[in-house]
Design a protein around this motif. Structure first.
Motif, mmCIF file in Angstrom:
data_model
loop_
_atom_site.group_PDB
_atom_site.id
_atom_site.type_symbol
_atom_site.label_atom_id
_atom_site.label_comp_id
_atom_site.label_asym_id
_atom_site.label_seq_id
_atom_site.Cartn_x
_atom_site.Cartn_y
_atom_site.Cartn_z
ATOM 1 N N THR A 86 0.971 -1.027 0.031
ATOM 2 C CA THR A 86 -0.376 0.713 -0.379
ATOM 3 C C THR A 86 0.802 1.048 -0.320
ATOM 4 O O THR A 86 1.903 1.397 0.723
ATOM 5 N N ALA A 87 0.971 2.214 -1.145
ATOM 6 C CA ALA A 87 1.149 3.502 -1.111
ATOM 7 C C ALA A 87 0.069 4.683 -0.516
ATOM 8 O O ALA A 87 -0.692 4.828 -0.969
ATOM 9 N N VAL A 88 1.077 5.282 0.199
ATOM 10 C CA VAL A 88 -0.207 6.579 0.750
ATOM 11 C C VAL A 88 0.354 8.264 0.094
ATOM 12 O O VAL A 88 1.598 7.655 0.904
ATOM 13 N N HIS A 89 -0.356 8.813 -0.344
ATOM 14 C CA HIS A 89 -0.405 9.810 -0.982
ATOM 15 C C HIS A 89 -0.696 10.907 -0.173
ATOM 16 O O HIS A 89 -2.352 10.964 0.397
ATOM 17 N N ARG A 90 -0.754 11.778 0.548
ATOM 18 C CA ARG A 90 -2.060 12.821 1.550
ATOM 19 C C ARG A 90 -1.208 14.525 1.538
ATOM 20 O O ARG A 90 -1.891 15.452 1.559
ATOM 21 N N ARG A 91 0.774 14.694 1.362
ATOM 22 C CA ARG A 91 1.097 15.889 1.020
ATOM 23 C C ARG A 91 0.984 16.794 -0.136
ATOM 24 O O ARG A 91 1.683 17.167 -0.366
ATOM 25 N N ASN A 92 0.856 15.924 -0.833
ATOM 26 C CA ASN A 92 1.217 16.337 -2.513
ATOM 27 C C ASN A 92 2.540 16.495 -2.586
ATOM 28 O O ASN A 92 3.240 17.634 -2.679
ATOM 29 N N LEU A 93 3.461 15.535 -2.053
ATOM 30 C CA LEU A 93 4.933 16.007 -2.473
ATOM 31 C C LEU A 93 5.185 14.902 -4.094
ATOM 32 O O LEU A 93 5.834 13.924 -4.144
ATOM 33 N N ALA A 94 5.105 16.330 -5.279
ATOM 34 C CA ALA A 94 4.914 15.432 -6.391
ATOM 35 C C ALA A 94 4.368 14.326 -6.293
ATOM 36 O O ALA A 94 3.021 13.812 -6.219
ATOM 37 N N GLU A 95 5.479 13.677 -7.441
ATOM 38 C CA GLU A 95 4.962 11.543 -7.464
ATOM 39 C C GLU A 95 5.154 11.535 -6.487
ATOM 40 O O GLU A 95 4.958 9.180 -6.604
ATOM 41 N N THR A 96 5.797 11.276 -5.963
ATOM 42 C CA THR A 96 6.760 11.143 -4.560
ATOM 43 C C THR A 96 5.411 10.208 -2.745
ATOM 44 O O THR A 96 4.854 11.204 -3.092
ATOM 45 N N GLU A 97 5.247 8.992 -2.932
ATOM 46 C CA GLU A 97 4.551 8.567 -1.772
ATOM 47 C C GLU A 97 5.154 9.332 -0.233
ATOM 48 O O GLU A 97 5.925 9.486 0.107
ATOM 49 N N ASP A 98 3.942 9.649 0.841
ATOM 50 C CA ASP A 98 4.549 9.337 1.712
ATOM 51 C C ASP A 98 4.739 8.742 2.625
ATOM 52 O O ASP A 98 5.504 8.093 3.509
ATOM 53 N N ARG A 99 4.188 7.440 1.990
ATOM 54 C CA ARG A 99 4.714 6.196 2.819
ATOM 55 C C ARG A 99 4.184 5.072 1.954
ATOM 56 O O ARG A 99 3.024 5.003 1.598
ATOM 57 N N ILE A 100 4.831 3.995 2.442
ATOM 58 C CA ILE A 100 4.127 2.841 1.689
ATOM 59 C C ILE A 100 4.776 1.690 2.643
ATOM 60 O O ILE A 100 5.740 1.510 3.540
ATOM 61 N N THR A 101 4.240 0.787 2.131
ATOM 62 C CA THR A 101 4.302 -1.212 3.289
ATOM 63 C C THR A 101 3.813 -1.583 2.383
ATOM 64 O O THR A 101 3.942 -2.122 1.732
ATOM 65 N N ALA A 102 4.740 -2.986 2.401
ATOM 66 C CA ALA A 102 4.384 -4.076 2.123
ATOM 67 C C ALA A 102 5.135 -5.192 2.903
ATOM 68 O O ALA A 102 5.705 -5.489 3.491
ATOM 69 N N ASP A 103 4.678 -6.729 2.109
ATOM 70 C CA ASP A 103 4.627 -7.293 2.848
ATOM 71 C C ASP A 103 4.940 -8.727 1.331
ATOM 72 O O ASP A 103 4.360 -8.521 0.625
ATOM 73 N N LEU A 104 6.511 -8.803 1.364
ATOM 74 C CA LEU A 104 6.957 -9.730 0.223
ATOM 75 C C LEU A 104 6.559 -11.227 1.118
ATOM 76 O O LEU A 104 7.644 -11.566 1.864
ATOM 77 N N THR A 105 6.648 -12.474 0.027
ATOM 78 C CA THR A 105 6.841 -13.999 0.859
ATOM 79 C C THR A 105 7.300 -14.261 -0.350
ATOM 80 O O THR A 105 7.586 -14.050 -1.925
ATOM 81 N N LEU A 106 8.653 -14.704 -0.154
ATOM 82 C CA LEU A 106 10.142 -15.395 -0.537
ATOM 83 C C LEU A 106 9.420 -17.252 -0.122
ATOM 84 O O LEU A 106 9.208 -17.527 0.387
ATOM 85 N N ALA A 107 10.343 -17.605 -1.531
ATOM 86 C CA ALA A 107 10.669 -19.057 -1.501
ATOM 87 C C ALA A 107 11.010 -19.758 -0.054
ATOM 88 O O ALA A 107 11.403 -18.642 0.889
#
Length: 311
Positions: free
Chosen positions: A184-205
């Protein structure tokens, strides 16, 4: 005395100038930047283009501190000319640009926190890691995202520019293909195209996983850390403003200048044909974290909120 050519005289280039000024056995022979944004030291030649600087100075080490859109090309020109090359992360955000070239073996990517205390042994003899948690909490306000940082195509996002130190380290310690991504990428502050916060869960082999929580809207003290859960039940905590404490006491963490000096020495040693320092990040090893980051952004759910993020 080894001669160093610095490519890029902006914010990051200024940090390298400070580190190089105190590095034993190194001297800054020249600086390349058509429009320097930092004050250049007196007495050091400056050039508007790289090839003339290489021809005149014949440097032993080229430090590339240019934006991602120009960094990889500059690094390859310098390496083809015979220099050892250190290029600031992420070097490029375009995975296909990393198709191997003959000169790539002389290029290393700048991850100075990977030289933090305790990480030498960790990377030389990687333990079996079941799960890594990468956390980044810093403050970057809208004026920071200007020029080349304004677009994702030129700069990437928070994972490319801010959290890549921890994520790249975690991925070096956890092998295997990424089987699934939830982000999930959250945009709140109008940082051009950059998100304020990103969270990710990766499952690997092998049922291994990486969790990432990276934000640039944090109100408290900055921090960047990696928590490793090992297969034998132990936990290792890599800490610091930007991982610089490593596995040691944060109060005794080396400075970023000291870490950069270790990195310069390691690149020059590798260029002589000596065994590569385990904390070095070869250009070829950059492909995997960039592929993972590209997939995270491709699959991320974009959330646009109306109110500033909480700290």
């Amino acid at each position: 005395m080894k001669r160093v050519l610095l490519v890029g005289a902006g914010e990051v280039g200024a940090k390298h100038l400070t580190a190089l000024a105190g590095a034993d056995g190194l001297t800054v022979a020249g600086i390349v930047d058509p429009a320097p944004r930092t004050e250049l030291p007196d007495g050091i030649p400056s050039f508007a283009a790289l090839r003339p600087a290489l021809a005149v100075l014949k440097p032993d080490l080229v430090v590339v501190a240019a934006p991602p859109g120009a960094a990889l090309a500059a690094a390859r020109v310098a390496a083809a000319d015979g220099a050892a090359v250190l290029v600031e992360k992420p070097a490029t955000i375009v995975v296909t640009a990393l198709a191997p070239r003959p000169e790539d073996g002389r290029i290393f990517v700048g991850f100075q926190p990977h030289f933090a205390p305790g990480l030498h042994d960790l990377l030389a003899r990687p333990p079996a890691v079941e799960r890594a948690v990468v956390r980044l909490a810093v403050r970057r306000d809208p004026p920071y995202f200007r020029g080349w940082r304004r677009t994702h195509a030129a700069a990437g996002g928070v994972l490319h520019q801010q959290a890549i130190h921890g994520l790249a380290l975690a991925l070096r310690l956890i092998p295997g293909d990424v089987e699934s991504v939830s982000a999930t990428a959250v945009h709140r502050r109008n940082l051009a195209e950059t998100e304020d916060r990103i969270t990710a869960d990766l499952t690997l082999a092998g049922a291994r996983s990486v969790h990432v929580d990276a934000r640039v809207d944090h109100e408290g003290p900055p921090r960047h850390e990696v928590l490793l859960q090992l297969a034998d039940g132990r936990r290792l905590h890599i800490r610091g403003r930007n991982l610089e404490a490593g596995l040691a006491d944060p109060a005794a963490a080396p400075t970023h200048e000291q870490l950069r000096r270790q990195m310069y020495a390691a690149v020059l040693d590798a260029a002589k044909g000596r065994p590569a320092h385990p904390c070095l990040f070869p250009l070829s090893a950059l492909r995997r974290p960039l592929e993972v980051i590209e997939r995270v952004y491709r699959d991320a759910n974009r959330v646009r909120a109306a109110h500033p993020a909480a700290a």
